[in-house]
Design a protein around this motif. Structure first.
Motif, short mmCIF file in Angstrom:
data_model
loop_
_atom_site.label_atom_id
_atom_site.label_comp_id
_atom_site.label_asym_id
_atom_site.label_seq_id
_atom_site.Cartn_x
_atom_site.Cartn_y
_atom_site.Cartn_z
N THR A 96 4.92 24.52 12.17
CA THR A 96 4.14 24.63 13.39
C THR A 96 4.54 25.89 14.16
OG1 THR A 96 5.75 23.32 14.64
CG2 THR A 96 3.94 22.13 13.58
N GLY A 97 3.62 26.36 14.99
CA GLY A 97 3.92 27.50 15.84
C GLY A 97 3.69 28.84 15.17
N PRO A 98 3.85 29.91 15.93
CA PRO A 98 3.52 31.25 15.43
C PRO A 98 4.47 31.77 14.35
CG PRO A 98 4.53 31.37 17.61
CD PRO A 98 4.26 29.93 17.35
N PHE A 99 5.62 31.11 14.17
CA PHE A 99 6.59 31.61 13.19
C PHE A 99 6.65 30.74 11.94
CE2 PHE A 99 8.06 32.77 17.50
CZ PHE A 99 7.73 34.12 17.42
N ALA A 100 5.61 29.94 11.74
CA ALA A 100 5.47 29.18 10.49
C ALA A 100 4.98 30.11 9.38
CB ALA A 100 4.51 28.02 10.69
N TRP B 209 10.67 24.58 21.83
CA TRP B 209 10.15 24.23 20.50
C TRP B 209 8.68 23.86 20.52
CZ3 TRP B 209 13.88 26.15 17.92
CH2 TRP B 209 15.19 26.04 18.36
N THR B 210 7.92 24.45 21.40
CA THR B 210 6.50 24.15 21.53
C THR B 210 5.67 25.02 20.59
OG1 THR B 210 6.41 25.70 23.38
CG2 THR B 210 6.70 23.37 23.92
N ASP B 211 4.46 24.57 20.32
CA ASP B 211 3.60 25.29 19.37
C ASP B 211 3.20 26.67 19.85
OD1 ASP B 211 3.78 23.13 17.73
OD2 ASP B 211 1.73 22.41 18.03
N ASP B 212 3.28 26.91 21.17
CA ASP B 212 2.90 28.23 21.69
C ASP B 212 4.11 29.14 21.88
OD1 ASP B 212 4.05 26.91 23.84
OD2 ASP B 212 2.59 27.65 25.31
N LEU B 213 5.28 28.69 21.42
CA LEU B 213 6.46 29.54 21.57
C LEU B 213 7.21 29.65 20.23
CD1 LEU B 213 7.92 31.31 23.57
CD2 LEU B 213 9.24 29.32 24.32
N LEU B 214 8.16 28.78 19.98
CA LEU B 214 8.95 28.90 18.75
C LEU B 214 8.50 27.98 17.63
CD1 LEU B 214 12.58 29.18 20.17
CD2 LEU B 214 11.05 31.03 19.49
N GLY B 215 7.62 27.02 17.94
CA GLY B 215 7.31 26.00 16.94
C GLY B 215 8.44 25.00 16.86
N GLY B 216 8.27 23.99 16.01
CA GLY B 216 9.22 22.89 15.99
C GLY B 216 10.22 22.93 14.85
N TRP C 135 4.41 34.26 9.25
CA TRP C 135 5.80 34.68 9.44
C TRP C 135 6.53 34.55 8.11
CZ3 TRP C 135 8.09 37.07 13.49
CH2 TRP C 135 9.49 37.17 13.50
N ILE C 136 6.81 35.67 7.47
CA ILE C 136 7.44 35.69 6.15
C ILE C 136 8.87 36.19 6.28
CG2 ILE C 136 7.32 36.61 3.80
CD1 ILE C 136 4.30 37.02 4.25
N VAL C 137 9.81 35.40 5.82
CA VAL C 137 11.22 35.80 5.83
C VAL C 137 11.47 36.69 4.62
CG1 VAL C 137 13.59 34.97 5.68
CG2 VAL C 137 11.92 33.70 7.04
N ARG C 138 11.86 37.93 4.89
CA ARG C 138 12.00 38.92 3.82
C ARG C 138 13.44 39.35 3.58
NH1 ARG C 138 7.27 40.79 6.60
NH2 ARG C 138 5.41 40.67 5.28
#
Length: 288
Positions: A118-122, A100-107, A127-130
């Motif tokens: 946080t993180g790349p999937f925020a 759950w780190t900011d450089d992997l999945l975020g929190g 990161w948009i959920v479609r």
């Protein structure tokens, strides 16, 4: 050439970056959302009339093994050599730290919406959920459900499944009380309360939010979770060399499961493969 899937806690910073960048590349191209749609399409429950292959059925494990392989091959077209790491939820049990780190999945999610910030999937980072959304298009998590704490599966709980001596049993659905497949998938006979979910299912509940239901692939932790589930099947098969996929033959006439589940040598949609062909993976990948 056989490649290696690693424990997510053992990835180098460069390996974490390559994995994340490959996932983001698939998302930009629309390929990631195709995987979400496949999982939604094959998320069929006991009460439905369609054939079940992805869940509540013996093919739960080989179906997700092939699904992981398809995703991993897509990643490798973006970044040769990248693999799907696994998250050992019996060891990495905190809602902070890896993965759950900011450089992997975020929190975990924040605020009343439990939005991942946080993180790349925020959502703020693109990161948009479609797929399968209502009003919100952002990732939602509620790691551990702090308002009413909900624990990850324990090692003892997992050990119960790993001690099962047969792969699956009749009636081949979510109601069976023995067999490795449902022991790991995690459906129970409980009607209410947190005891309704074990192992694989309990992890989805522990993450919460987007990880609940057929569209759980929208959260990239899905892949790390199922990589570990796949590893557990490998370990179980090594410990039970006679534990072949069941049923070997389709259910007979008169069975409510006839035509609804896949036997060992039947085609498993949406691919032209059989469960038998996926019982071993040593020629493709291994686990560190």
């Amino acid at each position: 050439m056989v490649y290696t899937r690693k424990n997510v806690t053992e990835l180098s910073s460069a390996e974490r970056k390559r994995f994340v960048n490959a996932v983001l590349a698939l998302k930009r191209q629309g390929r990631y959302d195709e995987f979400v749609r496949i999982h939604i399409d094959y998320y069929v429950a006991d009460g439905d009339t369609n054939r079940r292959v992805a869940h509540m059925a013996p093919s739960f494990l080989p179906w997700h093994r092939r699904f992981l392989l398809e995703f991993e091959r897509a990643l490798q077209r973006e970044a040769p050599g990248v693999t799907v790491p696994y998250w050992d939820w019996t060891a990495a049990r905190s809602p902070v730290g890896s993965p759950w780190t900011d450089d992997l999945l975020g929190g975990t999610g924040r605020g009343t919406e439990r939005r991942v910030a946080t993180g790349p999937f925020a959502r703020a980072n693109g990161w948009i959920v479609r797929e399968n959304i209502t009003d919100d298009d952002f990732l939602v998590r509620d790691l551990g459900r702090p308002s009413n704490p909900f624990p990850l599966p324990s090692k003892d709980e997992l050990a119960l499944a790993m001690r099962e001596s047969v792969y699956d049993v009749e009636p081949w659905n979510s109601t069976v009380s023995s067999g490795f497949r449902n022991g790991l998938e995690g459906w129970t006979g409980a009607r209410t309360g947190d005891g309704r979910w074990r192992n694989h299912n309990r992890v989805h509940r522990w993450v919460g939010g987007t990880m609940l239901g057929g569209a759980s692939v929208n959260d990239p932790v899905f892949w790390l979770h199922h990589s570990f589930v796949d590893l557990l099947w490998s370990r179980w098969r090594k410990a039970h060399p006679d534990g072949a996929y069941e049923p070997a033959e389709p259910p007979g006439f008169g069975s409510l499961e006839r035509g609804r589940i896949v036997a060992r040598n039947e085609r498993m949609p949406p691919w032209d493969v059989t469960p038998a062909s996926l019982e071993q993976h040593g020629g493709i990948y291994r686990y560190a």
